[in-house]
Write a protein that holds these residues in place. Structure first.
Motif, short mmCIF file in Angstrom:
data_model
loop_
_atom_site.label_atom_id
_atom_site.label_comp_id
_atom_site.label_asym_id
_atom_site.label_seq_id
_atom_site.Cartn_x
_atom_site.Cartn_y
_atom_site.Cartn_z
N ALA A 1 0.83 -1.20 0.00
CA ALA A 1 0.00 0.00 0.00
C ALA A 1 0.85 1.24 0.00
O ALA A 1 0.50 2.26 -0.57
CB ALA A 1 -0.92 -0.02 1.22
N LEU B 1 -7.78 -3.03 -7.64
CA LEU B 1 -8.35 -3.34 -6.33
C LEU B 1 -8.35 -2.06 -5.52
O LEU B 1 -7.33 -1.37 -5.42
CB LEU B 1 -7.54 -4.43 -5.62
CG LEU B 1 -7.66 -5.82 -6.26
CD1 LEU B 1 -6.70 -6.79 -5.61
CD2 LEU B 1 -9.08 -6.35 -6.15
N ILE B 2 -9.50 -1.74 -4.96
CA ILE B 2 -9.68 -0.43 -4.35
C ILE B 2 -10.04 -0.60 -2.88
O ILE B 2 -10.95 -1.38 -2.53
CB ILE B 2 -10.78 0.34 -5.08
CG1 ILE B 2 -10.35 0.54 -6.55
CG2 ILE B 2 -11.04 1.70 -4.41
CD1 ILE B 2 -11.49 0.61 -7.51
N SER B 3 -9.31 0.12 -2.06
CA SER B 3 -9.60 0.12 -0.62
C SER B 3 -9.64 1.57 -0.18
O SER B 3 -8.62 2.25 -0.14
CB SER B 3 -8.49 -0.63 0.13
OG SER B 3 -8.69 -0.51 1.52
N THR C 1 -7.43 4.23 -1.82
CA THR C 1 -6.23 3.64 -2.40
C THR C 1 -6.60 2.70 -3.52
O THR C 1 -7.41 1.78 -3.34
CB THR C 1 -5.44 2.87 -1.33
OG1 THR C 1 -5.16 3.75 -0.23
CG2 THR C 1 -4.14 2.34 -1.89
N SER D 1 -5.07 0.11 -6.31
CA SER D 1 -3.88 -0.68 -6.64
C SER D 1 -4.13 -1.45 -7.92
O SER D 1 -5.19 -2.03 -8.10
CB SER D 1 -3.57 -1.68 -5.53
OG SER D 1 -3.52 -1.06 -4.27
N ASN E 1 -9.52 -7.22 2.33
CA ASN E 1 -8.72 -6.00 2.46
C ASN E 1 -9.15 -4.90 1.49
O ASN E 1 -8.53 -3.83 1.48
CB ASN E 1 -7.24 -6.33 2.21
CG ASN E 1 -6.71 -7.31 3.24
OD1 ASN E 1 -7.13 -7.31 4.40
ND2 ASN E 1 -5.79 -8.18 2.83
N TYR E 2 -10.15 -5.16 0.69
CA TYR E 2 -10.54 -4.21 -0.35
C TYR E 2 -12.04 -4.00 -0.35
O TYR E 2 -12.81 -4.79 0.17
CB TYR E 2 -10.08 -4.71 -1.73
CG TYR E 2 -8.58 -4.92 -1.80
CD1 TYR E 2 -8.05 -6.19 -1.56
CD2 TYR E 2 -7.72 -3.87 -2.05
CE1 TYR E 2 -6.68 -6.38 -1.58
CE2 TYR E 2 -6.35 -4.06 -2.08
CZ TYR E 2 -5.84 -5.32 -1.84
OH TYR E 2 -4.48 -5.51 -1.86
N ASP E 3 -12.43 -2.88 -0.98
CA ASP E 3 -13.85 -2.55 -1.07
C ASP E 3 -14.42 -2.90 -2.44
O ASP E 3 -15.59 -3.22 -2.56
CB ASP E 3 -14.05 -1.03 -0.85
CG ASP E 3 -13.51 -0.59 0.50
OD1 ASP E 3 -12.81 0.43 0.56
OD2 ASP E 3 -13.81 -1.27 1.50
N ILE F 1 -13.53 -4.19 -6.71
CA ILE F 1 -12.68 -4.63 -7.82
C ILE F 1 -13.23 -4.01 -9.09
O ILE F 1 -14.45 -3.89 -9.26
CB ILE F 1 -12.64 -6.18 -7.94
CG1 ILE F 1 -11.70 -6.60 -9.06
CG2 ILE F 1 -14.03 -6.78 -8.10
CD1 ILE F 1 -11.44 -8.11 -9.09
N SER G 1 -16.72 -5.72 -0.59
CA SER G 1 -16.96 -5.51 0.83
C SER G 1 -17.94 -6.53 1.40
O SER G 1 -18.06 -6.68 2.61
CB SER G 1 -17.49 -4.10 1.08
OG SER G 1 -18.74 -3.93 0.43
#
Lengths: 249, 191
Positions: free
Chosen positions: A86, A191-193, A196, A198, A218-220, A222, A247
């Motif tokens: 991250a 991949l979005i958190s 952030t 990625s 770990n992510y919210d 895709i 999520s």
């Protein structure tokens, strides 16, 4: 550990190192080696000799087609990419809806302008109950949760499903009916958190399966967008064509 | 990319860089194919073995540990050898004679300084070392390694007692490893 057993196993060590024992014999030697440091040392030396054996062969030029065959074969493989830490991903600020943003922010930091749109779309999908959740459990077996990926364009009949394979720590995504892209373009998975975003890697058109070593917990979100090839971009330049809400995983 | 080390290329492969794999193929394809061809004596079988090996490299790149004495060439050639022997055994339909080959997997675990012996070895080094072995030991090793025979099969082929074959394999490998270590030390002195 008797001397006779040690000697018996020692006699088999050369064949063991060369793979010249049957499976049963090999298992017997393997099990014994755990307790015999001397034979472990002997084996380590023999393994070096075995590893050196290929060097005595003459090099031979392979057929010209072999290289292309290998490259074509890896193109068919599911892509597995590691998510960068991250800390290597630029931190994003919350931004207004994309229609209001036409300029970079004051710091010049880069973020995909479709991010808030994608988050809103995913929330809408969740609210409408369009996200699939299929999880069964019993005492011994737990089937992986499935997350549906929905097209962001109602005229595009494409979609996908993502499953997290907990044992291997891999998020496996299956796509269907992805549209063709230009020759110099690829699909890129994000991949979005929170703020952030990625990159999880790229894959060419025609690919139906994509895998990434990532835990959806770990992510919210895709998302998949079309980006310049062959390696994609550090920050998305196009809106996503597919999104899925992680999520709920 | 022509001067990049294997470890760098392997790292790129973990990111899905096909060009990095292609570069490793360009670097090691001839020896890989040469090994497969030596074992199989069949061009199409050798192609299949080499392709399978590079696919395995592609799939397992992220578990390849370059920091712990792992040598890419040795790993690749182990895979090529295993795939080649698998073909021999499939062709021979050796039911009930499944054998266990040197592990395909990358070398993971405590660093093994002796792995560095391999790094400096050239073909001539290994050939010279093999020439120091008694003929019967060298032949037994070659039958096991390049023909994929078990020690029992070598015994049956040659009519030599099984215990003798076991000894020849063990003593031959031991002497070979000693010769290689000595040769590696000489290289260090000369250089």
């Amino acid at each position: 550990m008797s001397d006779s057993k040690h000697n018996e196993m020692q006699e088999m060590l050369g064949a063991y190192a060369l793979g010249a024992l049957t499976a049963v014999e090999s298992q017997e030697v393997s099990a014994y080696l755990v307790h015999d440091q001397q034979l472990q040392t002997d084996l380590a030396a023999m393994r070096i000799a075995v590893l050196a054996l290929p060097l005595i062969v003459e090099e031979v030029e392979p057929p010209a087609s072999l290289r292309a065959s290998i490259m074509a074969a890896i193109e068919q493989e599911p892509r597995i990419a590691k998510i960068p830490a991250a800390s290597t991903v630029p931190h994003l600020k919350l931004v207004p809806p994309p229609a209001e943003v036409n300029e970079p922010d004051e710091t010049g930091s880069s973020y995909p302008k479709w991010l808030p749109w994608a988050l809103a779309a995913a929330f809408l999908l969740f609210s409408l109950g369009m996200v699939g959740w299929n999880q069964l459990s019993d005492d011994n077996v737990t089937t992986p949760a499935t997350i549906a990926l929905q097209s962001t364009d109602p005229n595009l009949a494409t979609g996908g499903e993502a499953e997290f394979l907990k044992d291997s720590g891999v998020l496996l995504v299956h796509f269907h009916d992805l549209p063709a892209v230009a020759q110099n373009e690829v699909y890129q998975v994000w991949l979005i958190s929170g703020e952030t975003v990625s990159s999880a890697g790229v894959f060419p058109a025609g690919t139906t399966d994509f895998a990434v070593a990532a835990d959806p917990a770990n992510y919210d979100l895709i998302a998949v967008s079309v980006e310049p090839g062959p390696v994609g971009v550090p920050v998305a330049t196009n809106p996503p064509i597919l999104t899925g809400d992680l999520s709920v995983a | 990319m022509s001067e990049l080390e294997d470890s760098v290329l392997m790292t790129r492969i973990t990111s899905g860089d096909g060009a990095a794999l292609a570069h490793l193929y360009d670097r090691y394809g001839r020896i890989a194919y040469g090994l497969a061809y030596r074992v199989l004596n069949d061009p199409s079988g050798a192609e299949e073995a080499v392709q399978d090996a590079f696919l395995q490299v592609w799939r397992k790149a992220d578990s390849f540990n370059v920091d712990k004495g792992a040598g890419f060439q040795a790993w690749l050639l182990t895979i090529v050898h295993n795939r080649s022997i698998d073909q021999i055994r499939r062709r021979a339909n050796r039911q009930g004679k499944e054998t266990v080959l040197l592990d395909d997997g990358p070398y993971i675990g405590e660093p093994d300084p002796s792995i560095e012996v391999l790094a400096g070895l050239q073909r001539d080094d290994v050939r010279k070392a093999m020439q120091t072995l008694p003929d019967d030991q060298r032949l037994a090793i070659e039958m096991a390694y390049f023909q994929g025979l078990t020690h029992r099969e070598i015994s049956d082929c040659t009519g030599i007692p099984l215990g003798t074959i076991k000894s020849r394999l063990r003593l031959g490998l031991r002497k070979l490893s000693e010769q290689l270590a000595t040769g590696s030390a000489e290289h260090l002195v000369i250089n």
